[in-house]
Design an enzyme around this catalytic site. Structure first.
Site, PDB file in Angstrom:
ATOM      1  N   GLU A  44       0.841  -1.199   0.000  1.00 30.35           N
ATOM      2  CA  GLU A  44       0.000   0.000   0.000  1.00 30.35           C
ATOM      3  C   GLU A  44       0.878   1.252   0.000  1.00 30.35           C
ATOM      4  O   GLU A  44       1.927   1.299   0.631  1.00 30.35           O
ATOM      5  CB  GLU A  44      -0.885  -0.020   1.256  1.00 30.35           C
ATOM      6  N   LYS A 117      -9.886   1.171  -1.687  1.00 32.50           N
ATOM      7  CA  LYS A 117     -10.055   0.727  -0.297  1.00 32.50           C
ATOM      8  C   LYS A 117     -11.459   1.056   0.208  1.00 32.50           C
ATOM      9  O   LYS A 117     -11.875   2.218   0.232  1.00 32.50           O
ATOM     10  CB  LYS A 117      -8.992   1.398   0.568  1.00 32.50           C
ATOM     11  N   CYS A 151      -5.058  -3.388   3.188  1.00 35.97           N
ATOM     12  CA  CYS A 151      -4.721  -3.193   4.603  1.00 35.97           C
ATOM     13  C   CYS A 151      -5.895  -3.407   5.554  1.00 35.97           C
ATOM     14  O   CYS A 151      -6.262  -4.547   5.833  1.00 35.97           O
ATOM     15  CB  CYS A 151      -4.097  -1.805   4.777  1.00 35.97           C
TER      16      CYS A 151
END
Length: 274
Positions: A44, A117, A151
């Protein structure tokens, strides 16, 4: 078999040119490995890193969808004729919204998919500049059926289950997962693999930023939850091969999806905790 190389990089904070050169060097090293990778995965925010302070001035750091970071990845994909899961990049999209986005790039250097995300870490103000992603595509490629996460997403089992129900073979995760939570990192990823009977391939960064340090341990996990390959806490390239016939074998042995009872789960599991 599909061969993966995870570039567990030490990201220089707000120094994209340094990170571009570092990634170019790691690509060259990865391509010299045997077996040669079919897919390269980055962490990321690989080109600049991030901090909570940046999130309040993200307009100074965000790139267009065809910006310099994705251009570097497209050039590397084409040069080495390799697929790339492009970590993530702070991206200004055509709708005028900023998102934390990873791009799926094919061997010809073409963007063939993307994921933004979905779950933004509000405790760190990630939701201040970024809009939540709302797309959960499974991409049907020569590499198998592939879904992506970034993440914090790994803490949300619903997203992984959605990919599994769409018959994903492999979940690819790009991350900046911090110390001291390496146990969370490994446990959550193993759970996502076991409960969805699919491979998990997760690339995490190492090094320091204004936020602290990062735990590495990039990992490849099979549908049984067994570790195929795992990195340490320093910069390195983690490699491993996966065989999608194992996914079918596991799903044919334990018929978990057949035995689900979604009608019984009800709204009680979807209402927010006050």
């Amino acid at each position: 078999m599909t061969n993966f190389a995870l570039l567990q990089t030490d990201i220089a904070f707000c120094q994209p040119e340094v990170n571009f050169q570092r990634v170019r060097e790691l690509f060259a090293q990865a391509m010299a490995k045997d077996p040669r990778p079919d897919v390269v995965v980055l962490p990321e925010d690989w080109s600049a890193g991030f901090s909570d302070e940046m999130f309040h001035h993200m307009e100074d750091y965000v790139e267009p969808e065809n910006g310099p970071s994705v251009t570097v990845l497209k050039e590397l994909a084409q040069k080495y004729h390799v697929w790339v899961v492009g970590g993530s990049i702070a991206t200004l999209h055509a709708d005028g919204k900023m998102r934390n986005t990873t791009f799926l790039i094919n061997r010809e250097g073409e963007i063939v998919g993307d994921y933004s995300k979905m779950h933004l870490y509000s405790d760190m103000d990630e939701h201040v500049p970024f809009a939540n992603g709302d797309k959960m595509e499974v991409y049907d490629t020569e590499l198998g059926r592939l879904g992506m996460m970034i993440c914090y997403d790994i803490r949300f089992c619903e997203l992984a289950r959605t990919y599994a129900l769409k018959k994903a073979d492999v979940l690819v995760v790009t991350s900046d997962f911090p110390n001291p939570r390496v146990n969370h990192w490994r446990t959550l990823l193993m759970a996502r693999a076991i409960e969805n009977q699919m491979y998990v391939v997760a690339c995490n960064r190492v090094g320091e930023s204004p936020m602290g340090t990062y735990c590495g341990h990039s990992i490849i996990i099979d549908p049984w939850g067994d570790v195929i390959a795992e990195g340490g806490d320093g910069q390195e390239i983690v490699t491993g091969s996966i065989d999608y016939t194992k996914t079918r074998e596991v799903r044919d042995l334990i018929h978990m999806f057949r035995d689900r009872q979604p009608a019984l789960y009800g709204d009680t599991l979807t209402k927010p905790i006050s």
